[in-house]
Design an enzyme around this catalytic site. Structure first.
Site, PDB file in Angstrom:
ATOM      1  N   TYR A  31       0.807  -1.146  -0.038  1.00 31.64           N
ATOM      2  CA  TYR A  31      -0.035   0.019  -0.037  1.00 31.64           C
ATOM      3  C   TYR A  31       0.894   1.248  -0.075  1.00 31.64           C
ATOM      4  O   TYR A  31       1.949   0.907   0.085  1.00 31.64           O
ATOM      5  CB  TYR A  31      -1.017  -0.088   1.045  1.00 31.64           C
ATOM      6  N   ARG A  50       8.122   4.294  -4.377  1.00 31.09           N
ATOM      7  CA  ARG A  50       8.370   3.465  -3.535  1.00 31.09           C
ATOM      8  C   ARG A  50       7.290   2.255  -3.714  1.00 31.09           C
ATOM      9  O   ARG A  50       7.568   1.061  -3.328  1.00 31.09           O
ATOM     10  CB  ARG A  50       8.025   4.183  -2.124  1.00 31.09           C
ATOM     11  N   ARG A  98      -6.888 -20.940  -1.757  1.00 30.15           N
ATOM     12  CA  ARG A  98      -5.947 -20.446  -0.707  1.00 30.15           C
ATOM     13  C   ARG A  98      -4.580 -21.418  -0.754  1.00 30.15           C
ATOM     14  O   ARG A  98      -4.862 -22.629  -0.816  1.00 30.15           O
ATOM     15  CB  ARG A  98      -6.601 -20.724   0.692  1.00 30.15           C
ATOM     16  N   HIS A 100      -0.424 -21.324   0.129  1.00 25.08           N
ATOM     17  CA  HIS A 100       0.726 -20.058   0.349  1.00 25.08           C
ATOM     18  C   HIS A 100       1.488 -19.906  -0.834  1.00 25.08           C
ATOM     19  O   HIS A 100       1.783 -18.535  -1.085  1.00 25.08           O
ATOM     20  CB  HIS A 100       1.600 -20.892   1.361  1.00 25.08           C
ATOM     21  N   LYS A 142       6.550  -1.686   1.962  1.00 27.25           N
ATOM     22  CA  LYS A 142       5.061  -1.018   2.779  1.00 27.25           C
ATOM     23  C   LYS A 142       4.009  -2.242   2.404  1.00 27.25           C
ATOM     24  O   LYS A 142       3.175  -1.845   1.644  1.00 27.25           O
ATOM     25  CB  LYS A 142       4.686   0.276   1.954  1.00 27.25           C
TER      26      LYS A 142
END
Ligand code: PDD
Length: 278
Positions: A31, A50, A98, A100, A142
């Protein structure tokens, strides 16, 4: 509030994502928070750079071009009220079964919203506490995975403080959602960039502005002892701007009032913002 979600501008209540979104299931995303002053995006190039770095680090190709980002961000600003806004954007790896291991091909979820931007009044200063930095070793990304930061911030709030200053191996890293500056012998010092801190846009601007104004400022490691002996401590971020810390744990910092170096830098920062939209 009008938000952007995957190609559409919608009222917040109509913006929905899949419960299988990897952002929801794994916090698999990144984000940015970009301040808007006088309806102008502040330090946009730096924030988009960034964002690019964060996306590269998590091996997620940027789904949009720079021009597309600018158009979306400007439209969100235009569709919301407020001269000053805090733009939040998030990209996740999108919905998938789902697992990993992430799919090679996924359709990322792109979300942008606006909130009001109201930096806390800095005139009186705030309390901070020191905490052991319990986060991982990729704090330069981030990432939306912020559970450690959230718990550390909560610890600060429960101690009557506004921010937790994080210590790793006896050295200051940053705040739970901010960078840290200290003033020792009149010199402003902030920790150098590393995998243990987020390279704050506000931080970089302060260094740049101080250098331009010939005010002493350097990037160097800060030990806990130095933190405790500093005459000024500031925490900085896009939403906090430059907030003076006047109490650290149970000790008064400096004179117990926002310091002289802080007031010089704060004024430079306000003038810089003003120039952007005057
Ligand atoms: N956070 N360090 C951390 C861990 C942060 O979360 C932030 C900002 C900063 C300061 O970065 P910048 O100057 O670019 O805002 C440093 C944002 C504001 C947030 O999570 O809401």
């Amino acid at each position: 509030m009008i938000v952007y979600l995957n190609g559409k501008f919608l009222p917040l209540e109509e913006a929905h994502i899949s419960v299988l979104d990897r952002g929801f299931i794994f916090a698999d995303g990144v984000y940015e928070v970009i301040p808007v002053y006088g309806r102008q995006l502040f330090r946009l190039t730096e924030h988009l750079q960034r964002l690019e770095n964060s996306l590269n680090s998590i091996k997620l190709p940027n789904p949009l071009t720079q021009q597309q980002w600018i158009e979306i961000l400007e439209t969100v600003i235009a569709k919301n009220t407020g001269e000053n806004q805090s733009i939040y954007l998030q990209i996740t790896r999108g919905p998938a079964k789902r697992d990993h291991n992430f799919p090679e091909q996924s359709v990322p979820t792109v979300f942008v919203m606006s909130d009001e931007l109201k930096p806390a009044s800095p005139s009186t200063g705030v309390k901070a506490i020191t905490c052991n930095d319990t986060r991982w070793q990729n704090c330069d990304i981030k990432s939306i995975a912020l559970l450690a930061n959230i718990l550390l911030r909560r610890q600060a709030i429960e101690a009557g403080a506004v921010e937790a200053i994080l210590i790793r191996d006896g050295y200051v890293m940053e705040g739970s959602a901010s960078n840290v500056f200290v003033v020792i012998d009149g010199i402003a010092i902030t920790p150098p960039k590393s995998q243990f801190i987020l390279p704050g846009i506000t931080r970089d601007l302060i260094i740049e502005a101080m250098q331009t104004a010939y005010l002493p400022c350097k990037e160097a490691d800060i030990s806990v002892e130095q933190l405790e002996s500093a005459t000024e401590i500031w925490v900085t971020s896009s939403t906090k701007e430059i907030l003076p810390v006047i109490q650290l744990d149970e000790k008064t910092v400096g004179t117990g009032k926002p310091g002289v170096v802080w007031s010089q830098v704060w004024e430079i920062y306000q003038n810089y913002k003003q120039k952007l939209y005057s």
